[in-house]
Design a protein around this motif. Sequence first.
Motif, PDB file in Angstrom:
ATOM      1  N   GLY A  69       0.831  -1.214   0.000  1.00 10.89           N
ATOM      2  CA  GLY A  69       0.000   0.000   0.000  1.00 10.89           C
ATOM      3  C   GLY A  69       0.852   1.245   0.000  1.00 10.89           C
ATOM      4  O   GLY A  69       1.177   1.813   1.046  1.00 10.89           O
ATOM      5  N   SER A  75       4.470   7.157   3.279  1.00  8.80           N
ATOM      6  CA  SER A  75       5.070   6.330   4.344  1.00  8.80           C
ATOM      7  C   SER A  75       6.343   5.640   3.861  1.00  8.80           C
ATOM      8  O   SER A  75       7.281   5.454   4.643  1.00  8.80           O
ATOM      9  CB  SER A  75       4.063   5.307   4.895  1.00  8.80           C
ATOM     10  OG  SER A  75       3.480   4.561   3.860  1.00  8.80           O
ATOM     11  N   ASP A  93       1.810  -1.197  -4.958  1.00  9.22           N
ATOM     12  CA  ASP A  93       0.468  -0.616  -5.128  1.00  9.22           C
ATOM     13  C   ASP A  93      -0.089  -1.064  -6.473  1.00  9.22           C
ATOM     14  O   ASP A  93       0.646  -1.366  -7.398  1.00  9.22           O
ATOM     15  CB  ASP A  93       0.472   0.910  -5.021  1.00  9.22           C
ATOM     16  CG  ASP A  93      -0.847   1.439  -4.466  1.00  9.22           C
ATOM     17  OD1 ASP A  93      -0.883   1.918  -3.314  1.00  9.22           O
ATOM     18  OD2 ASP A  93      -1.883   1.334  -5.183  1.00  9.22           O
ATOM     19  N   ALA A 122      -1.205  -6.932  -4.749  1.00  4.73           N
ATOM     20  CA  ALA A 122      -0.372  -7.638  -3.768  1.00  4.73           C
ATOM     21  C   ALA A 122      -0.746  -9.116  -3.691  1.00  4.73           C
ATOM     22  O   ALA A 122       0.095  -9.949  -3.367  1.00  4.73           O
ATOM     23  CB  ALA A 122      -0.520  -6.980  -2.395  1.00  4.73           C
ATOM     24  N   ASP A 139      -0.584  -1.781   4.742  1.00  2.00           N
ATOM     25  CA  ASP A 139      -1.515  -0.647   4.817  1.00  2.00           C
ATOM     26  C   ASP A 139      -2.303  -0.598   3.507  1.00  2.00           C
ATOM     27  O   ASP A 139      -2.238   0.367   2.767  1.00  2.00           O
ATOM     28  CB  ASP A 139      -0.701   0.651   5.031  1.00  2.00           C
ATOM     29  CG  ASP A 139      -1.586   1.858   5.280  1.00  2.00           C
ATOM     30  OD1 ASP A 139      -2.764   1.675   5.624  1.00  2.00           O
ATOM     31  OD2 ASP A 139      -1.094   2.993   5.132  1.00  2.00           O
TER      32      ASP A 139
HETATM   33  C1  LIG Z   1      -4.118   3.691   2.899  1.00  2.00           C
HETATM   34  S1  LIG Z   1      -3.342   3.783   1.339  1.00  2.00           S
HETATM   35  C2  LIG Z   1      -1.624   3.632   1.718  1.00  2.00           C
HETATM   36  C3  LIG Z   1      -1.058   4.849   2.403  1.00  2.00           C
HETATM   37  C4  LIG Z   1       0.447   4.830   2.552  1.00  2.00           C
HETATM   38  N1  LIG Z   1       0.915   3.618   3.224  1.00  2.00           N
HETATM   39  C5  LIG Z   1       0.920   6.042   3.350  1.00  2.00           C
HETATM   40  O1  LIG Z   1       0.643   6.088   4.572  1.00  2.00           O
HETATM   41  O2  LIG Z   1       1.556   6.934   2.770  1.00  2.00           O
HETATM   42  C6  LIG Z   1      -3.714   2.195   0.672  1.00  2.00           C
HETATM   43  C7  LIG Z   1      -3.117   1.908  -0.703  1.00  2.00           C
HETATM   44  O3  LIG Z   1      -3.154   0.484  -0.870  1.00  2.00           O
HETATM   45  C8  LIG Z   1      -3.388   0.205  -2.225  1.00  2.00           C
HETATM   46  N2  LIG Z   1      -3.946  -1.169  -2.269  1.00  2.00           N
HETATM   47  C9  LIG Z   1      -5.086  -1.606  -1.685  1.00  2.00           C
HETATM   48  N3  LIG Z   1      -5.247  -2.925  -1.902  1.00  2.00           N
HETATM   49  C10 LIG Z   1      -4.178  -3.327  -2.639  1.00  2.00           C
HETATM   50  C11 LIG Z   1      -3.767  -4.573  -3.194  1.00  2.00           C
HETATM   51  N4  LIG Z   1      -4.512  -5.670  -3.049  1.00  2.00           N
HETATM   52  N5  LIG Z   1      -2.619  -4.625  -3.898  1.00  2.00           N
HETATM   53  C12 LIG Z   1      -1.860  -3.495  -4.064  1.00  2.00           C
HETATM   54  N6  LIG Z   1      -2.193  -2.297  -3.564  1.00  2.00           N
HETATM   55  C13 LIG Z   1      -3.334  -2.205  -2.865  1.00  2.00           C
HETATM   56  C14 LIG Z   1      -4.365   1.284  -2.680  1.00  2.00           C
HETATM   57  O4  LIG Z   1      -4.297   1.457  -4.093  1.00  2.00           O
HETATM   58  C15 LIG Z   1      -3.892   2.495  -1.883  1.00  2.00           C
HETATM   59  O5  LIG Z   1      -3.037   3.313  -2.664  1.00  2.00           O
END
Ligand SMILES: C[S@@+](CC[C@H](N)C(=O)[O-])C[C@H]1O[C@@H](n2cnc3c(N)ncnc32)[C@H](O)[C@@H]1O
Length: 222
Positions: A69, A75, A93, A122, A139
């Motif tokens: 994520g 992050s 992502d 993922a 995340d």
């Molecule tokens: C809450 S944001 C992450 C924020 C980041 N960690 C930060 O704090 O800067 C969640 C991210 O996870 C990605 N995401 C959600 N499910 C996913 C998956 N199955 N595979 C890859 N990316 C995923 C979304 O596209 C989104 O950009």
Amino acid sequence: MRNEMMHRPIVNQDVLDYMRNEQKPLTGKLKELEDQAHEAGVPVIPHETVVFLQFLLKQLKPKKVLEIGTAIGFSASLMAETLGEAAHITTIDRFPVMIEKAKKTFETLELTDQIDLLEGDAADLLKELTGPYDFIFMDSAKAKYITFLPECLRLLNPGGVLMVDDIFQAGTLFHPIEETPRKNRSIYRKLNEFLEAVTKAPDLTSSLLPLGDGVALITKDE
Ligand SMILES: C[S@@+](CC[C@H](N)C(=O)[O-])C[C@H]1O[C@@H](n2cnc3c(N)ncnc32)[C@H](O)[C@@H]1O
């Protein structure tokens, strides 16, 4: 993308305000990125989690880090800057809009040598990784935590730490399911399953913390 749960405190509002607004601020480009994310409603980790993550990483000093994520790369950049060049970050992502923004972030912060961005789901990419990683930060989509948990544990070095963000759904997880809107019931069930798996596993040590919408820290018992 806005995470409504971030605006539903799980601790007393005065405590939250203090933890979010009075702990040491970021500086420079990371601070600009944090402010931009909040203004645009991108659900990056809240400031109390930023401060905790910095503290934890400075103690653990992991060399290989995996993030699930990326969003705009906030992050991942925070981890890279906190750990310095001795550490390498791999971040995943699947959302093209976020991937483009994260690439720009890593270029602007001159972190492209230290961070690898893997593009895709993922669910597929984790299976291909071999690790091991000293620190994993999950995340991503919360309904998938229970599915990704075994992969994360496979990829985690003995002695490594898995940190998982946004685990409490503002506490609504612990209300009767009938009170949960139908659209949220799948997340409700799967996050409860995840918490059960983490807290009851005989071979894991874990701790749940009231930071943001809740954080889990997990290690494998050696
Ligand atoms: C809450 S944001 C992450 C924020 C980041 N960690 C930060 O704090 O800067 C969640 C991210 O996870 C990605 N995401 C959600 N499910 C996913 C998956 N199955 N595979 C890859 N990316 C995923 C979304 O596209 C989104 O950009």
